[in-house]
Design an enzyme around this catalytic site. Structure first.
Site, PDB file in Angstrom:
ATOM      1  N   TYR A 287      48.475  49.955  41.823  1.00 22.19           N
ATOM      2  CA  TYR A 287      48.547  51.082  40.878  1.00 22.19           C
ATOM      3  C   TYR A 287      49.888  51.792  41.032  1.00 22.19           C
ATOM      4  O   TYR A 287      50.462  51.829  42.116  1.00 22.19           O
ATOM      5  CB  TYR A 287      47.383  52.052  41.117  1.00 22.19           C
ATOM      6  CG  TYR A 287      46.077  51.527  40.560  1.00 22.19           C
ATOM      7  CD1 TYR A 287      45.351  50.548  41.247  1.00 22.19           C
ATOM      8  CD2 TYR A 287      45.585  51.967  39.326  1.00 22.19           C
ATOM      9  CE1 TYR A 287      44.173  50.036  40.725  1.00 22.19           C
ATOM     10  CE2 TYR A 287      44.403  51.457  38.804  1.00 22.19           C
ATOM     11  CZ  TYR A 287      43.700  50.495  39.498  1.00 22.19           C
ATOM     12  OH  TYR A 287      42.549  49.986  38.974  1.00 22.19           O
ATOM     13  N   ASP A 301      40.491  42.093  45.388  1.00 19.45           N
ATOM     14  CA  ASP A 301      39.058  41.970  45.094  1.00 19.45           C
ATOM     15  C   ASP A 301      38.411  40.687  45.609  1.00 19.45           C
ATOM     16  O   ASP A 301      37.205  40.638  45.780  1.00 19.45           O
ATOM     17  CB  ASP A 301      38.825  42.100  43.591  1.00 19.45           C
ATOM     18  CG  ASP A 301      39.163  43.494  43.092  1.00 19.45           C
ATOM     19  OD1 ASP A 301      38.375  44.405  43.349  1.00 19.45           O
ATOM     20  OD2 ASP A 301      40.225  43.657  42.473  1.00 19.45           O
ATOM     21  N   TYR A 385      35.151  47.605  37.650  1.00 23.40           N
ATOM     22  CA  TYR A 385      35.747  46.543  36.837  1.00 23.40           C
ATOM     23  C   TYR A 385      34.852  45.318  36.788  1.00 23.40           C
ATOM     24  O   TYR A 385      34.137  45.028  37.734  1.00 23.40           O
ATOM     25  CB  TYR A 385      37.089  46.098  37.436  1.00 23.40           C
ATOM     26  CG  TYR A 385      38.299  46.431  36.599  1.00 23.40           C
ATOM     27  CD1 TYR A 385      39.073  47.551  36.871  1.00 23.40           C
ATOM     28  CD2 TYR A 385      38.678  45.618  35.533  1.00 23.40           C
ATOM     29  CE1 TYR A 385      40.196  47.849  36.111  1.00 23.40           C
ATOM     30  CE2 TYR A 385      39.807  45.917  34.772  1.00 23.40           C
ATOM     31  CZ  TYR A 385      40.551  47.028  35.066  1.00 23.40           C
ATOM     32  OH  TYR A 385      41.655  47.307  34.316  1.00 23.40           O
ATOM     33  N   HIS A 435      48.819  50.104  35.988  1.00 21.80           N
ATOM     34  CA  HIS A 435      48.540  49.212  37.117  1.00 21.80           C
ATOM     35  C   HIS A 435      48.703  47.766  36.667  1.00 21.80           C
ATOM     36  O   HIS A 435      48.927  47.493  35.491  1.00 21.80           O
ATOM     37  CB  HIS A 435      47.132  49.462  37.665  1.00 21.80           C
ATOM     38  CG  HIS A 435      46.054  49.202  36.657  1.00 21.80           C
ATOM     39  ND1 HIS A 435      45.660  50.146  35.736  1.00 21.80           N
ATOM     40  CD2 HIS A 435      45.298  48.114  36.408  1.00 21.80           C
ATOM     41  CE1 HIS A 435      44.708  49.649  34.974  1.00 21.80           C
ATOM     42  NE2 HIS A 435      44.468  48.404  35.349  1.00 21.80           N
ATOM     43  N   HIS A 437      47.212  43.558  37.525  1.00 21.71           N
ATOM     44  CA  HIS A 437      46.228  42.717  38.224  1.00 21.71           C
ATOM     45  C   HIS A 437      46.901  41.368  38.477  1.00 21.71           C
ATOM     46  O   HIS A 437      47.169  40.634  37.529  1.00 21.71           O
ATOM     47  CB  HIS A 437      44.993  42.447  37.353  1.00 21.71           C
ATOM     48  CG  HIS A 437      44.302  43.668  36.822  1.00 21.71           C
ATOM     49  ND1 HIS A 437      43.047  44.058  37.239  1.00 21.71           N
ATOM     50  CD2 HIS A 437      44.682  44.582  35.893  1.00 21.71           C
ATOM     51  CE1 HIS A 437      42.683  45.156  36.585  1.00 21.71           C
ATOM     52  NE2 HIS A 437      43.651  45.491  35.760  1.00 21.71           N
ATOM     53  N   HIS A 596      48.821  46.297  32.931  1.00 20.15           N
ATOM     54  CA  HIS A 596      47.841  47.128  32.224  1.00 20.15           C
ATOM     55  C   HIS A 596      48.340  48.554  32.018  1.00 20.15           C
ATOM     56  O   HIS A 596      48.217  49.406  32.893  1.00 20.15           O
ATOM     57  CB  HIS A 596      46.514  47.115  32.981  1.00 20.15           C
ATOM     58  CG  HIS A 596      45.368  47.619  32.163  1.00 20.15           C
ATOM     59  ND1 HIS A 596      44.062  47.571  32.594  1.00 20.15           N
ATOM     60  CD2 HIS A 596      45.321  48.181  30.931  1.00 20.15           C
ATOM     61  CE1 HIS A 596      43.276  48.091  31.668  1.00 20.15           C
ATOM     62  NE2 HIS A 596      44.026  48.469  30.657  1.00 20.15           N
TER      63      HIS A 596
HETATM   64 CU    CU Z   1      43.467  46.956  34.396  1.00 21.71          CU
END
Ligand code: CU
Length: 654
Positions: A287, A301, A385, A435, A437, A596
């Site tokens: 982030y 994750d 998420y 952020h 991913h 994002h």
């Molecule tokens: Cu995102």
């Protein structure tokens, strides 16, 4: 989800994922170890994969030797152990203490951590300052702590928790982030170490529920039905999946979720190997907001939470249409019990528009084929998420991986009229920080065999000169990636860059080595500086392609234990010996980043964003391998199939 009674499943292949009774037996053997105290948490119980020689040499009916890999924490002692257990011989093969690591956060810790924070008087006082008195409505998410070198944190198993508040028990609590409040929790003692309160910001005013009774239901959408009256064209026998010319095995691990094994394509009677093993082995979400409650948000994750254990049971809502077959997944809980996730893996076929077409405008002769793909997928929920992992196999030999991002964006509360520079407002007084991913997929290739080479292929303009009098010339240049050090690469869409895995010993009918190319999709680089904690810890995200010489110990892009790791593990370590790569057993590791910049349209639930890549045959086949796909049912009505040119109407099927 809860432990289920073990039921005996017949194991027929060395790559069959562990069955429930095998998980139970593995833990029974490990649990008997005298080194373990009373307070233990089992992190992962996984298939200990046999060597490639054993797997590729296996014939139906051969006996199968089974082993499990177990990661277990002694919470009282703060120690982590790894065990390898022979299930066939019911004995421990190896046992070792792994110093200075923190394994993934397990589900029980999520729940106990939330309870510990809710019960903490300092956190309660901070919540009262924000007008919240019913603490049962608070959602305390245990964000992985990262590694920032803060005093007193080394060697402790930590989370930095963030809080949201529901208005009522069924309410979407992510509508109300509690700003400026972090409770740091020691998970081994299950004790709140400290509560950091940077000042009260009012809770945002609006609800963000998305059920039909709140959102309404439009009434002008007519049904679409996918009918497969003769059933699907694939066959699922245990974990072996066959569809058209494709054959593969499906695996599942608590850490990675879905694993695709031993993918082959039958070509003129020969079963030709392409991919030995493919899975998403890690991901990280950095982030961009530097303030307290934001800077530490960089969840890994896969490696920090075990995304397989968080897989959805698709019986509770599946997005697939048509004839669907499901596979259950077996994972472990923190007590070493087997947990069956019903319908975790979804297998189905999809129509995918047009496959190929030509209309001979002189004769009126037309041929067209429809594309169809086999879909193997699973979806995991990680806190706010959702990540859907979709492997696609096409009639023309293409393999595609799509990760679908959805769910609720991670957010924070801001004062009315305030808009921080590091993100966007998604609703009044709700802010979504910018952020990224980054995913890393590990592709253990075997293009027509285990020995392969990797080339980077760019397109370049010819220099001006007598050979290029009209200055129009351009051509491709293929560069052999000779060593692991050379093979740390970036995408370059302006050069049309792709990477080609070839088998130098197998030639197609044109005399070229057979190959498959990795075609990148959308991609981006991290914006966090090289010195940032997240960049050091997720070194894999600084390059889009890494290639390593196969080593069974090198499995995860961010290393075996990314949780709280100070950095440098995984790919940067794997390539340090700069091993030669030409004509050897190569593994591709592809990093792809979704960038994002949060939108109001992502609220309250984000429409799916897809990101991924393709593996496409390049000289693997002698010609288009999908010429023999049957015509679509509507074809004869519109085409002049006899080629006589006597006036059949052109076909526009599709
Ligand atoms: Cu995102």
């Amino acid at each position: 989800m809860g432990p289920t009674a073990s039921k005996a499943v017949r194991i027929t292949h060395p790559l069959d994922p562990l069955a429930a009774d095998e998980v139970t037996r593995a833990w029974e053997i490990v649990h008997a170890q005298p080194m373990l105290g009373d307070r233990v948490r089992v992190v992962f119980i996984d298939l200990h994969e046999p060597s490639k020689a054993i797997v590729l040499g296996h014939r139906p009916g051969d006996p199968v030797d089974r082993a499990a890999f177990v990661v277990v924490m002694d919470s009282a002692a703060g120690k982590t152990y790894e065990a390898v257990v022979s299930l066939s011989e019911a004995r421990l093969i190896s046992w070792r203490h792994v110093p200075d690591v923190q394994p993934a956060i397990v589900l029980d810790e999520f729940l106990e951590c939330e309870a510990a924070v809710r019960a903490d008087p300092r956190w309660q006082a901070a919540m009262r300052r924000r007008g919240v008195t019913d603490f049962s409505l608070a959602m305390v998410d245990p964000w992985s702590a990262g590694h920032f070198g803060f005093e007193g944190e080394d060697g402790r198993r930590l989370t930095r928790t963030l809080t949201w508040v529901r208005r009522s028990p069924g309410d979407n609590g992510y509508a109300r982030p509690v700003a400026n409040l972090v409770a740091v929790v020691d998970l081994n003692d299950m004790r709140v170490l400290r509560v950091e309160d940077e000042g009260v910001v009012p809770l945002p005013p609006e609800d963000a529920n998305y059920s039909p009774d709140v959102a309404g239901t439009r009434t002008d959408l007519k049904p679409i039905e996918i009918r497969q009256p003769e059933g699907p064209s694939f066959e699922l026998a245990g974990h072996e999946l066959r569809w058209q010319r494709w054959r593969m095995r499906l695996g599942f691990t608590p850490r990675e979720g879905l694993v695709i094994h031993t993918v082959t394509y039958r070509d003129q009677g020969r079963e030709r190997p392409i991919l030995y093993r493919g899975s998403v082995v890690d991901m990280v979400v950095p982030y961009g907001d530097p303030r307290p409650t934001y800077f530490h948000r960089n969840a890994f994750d896969v490696g920090e939470y075990g995304i397989g254990t968080l897989a959805n049971a698709l019986m509770n809502g599946c997005d697939c249409l048509g004839e669907i077959r499901y596979l259950d997944a077996v994972v472990n809980d923190s007590r070493g019990r087997a947990v069956t996730l019903p319908n975790a893996i979804c297998v189905h076929e999809e129509d995918q528009g047009i496959l190929w077409k030509h209309f001979d405008w002189r004769t009126g002769y037309s041929e067209v084929r429809r594309s169809r793909r086999l879909v193997v997928s699973f979806i995991a929920t990680v806190g706010n998420y959702e990540y859907g992992f979709y492997w696609y196999f096409y009639l023309d030999g293409t393999i595609q991986l799509d990760v679908k991002l959805t769910g609720i964006v991670s957010n924070g509360a801001v004062r009315a009229g305030e808009k921080p520079p590091w993100g966007e407002l998604v609703a009044p007084q709700v802010y979504g920080p910018i952020h990224q991913h980054f995913f890393n997929v590990r592709l253990d290739m075997m293009v027509d065999g285990l020995r392969n080479s990797v080339y980077e292929v760019d397109t370049v303009a010819d220099p001006p000169g007598p050979e290029n009098p009209h200055r129009n010339a351009f051509h491709t240049e293929a560069t052999l990636l000779r060593s692991e050090g050379e093979a740390r690469r970036l995408v370059d869409p302006l050069r049309g860059r792709f990477w080609k895995v070839v088998n130098p010993s197998v030639r197609n009918r044109l005399g070229e080595p057979v190959g498959y190319k990795l075609v990148p999709g959308e991609n981006v680089l991290p914006f966090a500086a090289p010195e940032a904690s997240v960049t050091r810890r997720a070194g894999f995200m600084t390059r889009h392609l890494w290639v390593t010489r196969h080593d069974p110990r090198e499995r995860y892009a961010a290393g075996d234990y990314p949780n709280q790791h100070p950095g440098g593990a995984g790919l940067p370590t794997y390539v340090r010996d700069d091993a030669p790569l030409d004509d050897t057993d190569v593994v591709l590791w592809y990093t792809f980043g979704a960038h994002h910049v949060v939108r109001p349209e992502d609220w309250p639930v984000m429409p799916v964003v897809s990101i991924g890549f393709m593996l496409k045959p390049v000289g693997f086949f002698d010609r288009n391998p999908a010429l023999d796909v049957p015509r679509p049912a509507s074809h004869t009505a519109c085409a002049d199939g006899d080629g006589s040119g006597d006036g059949g109407a052109p076909c526009h099927a599709g």
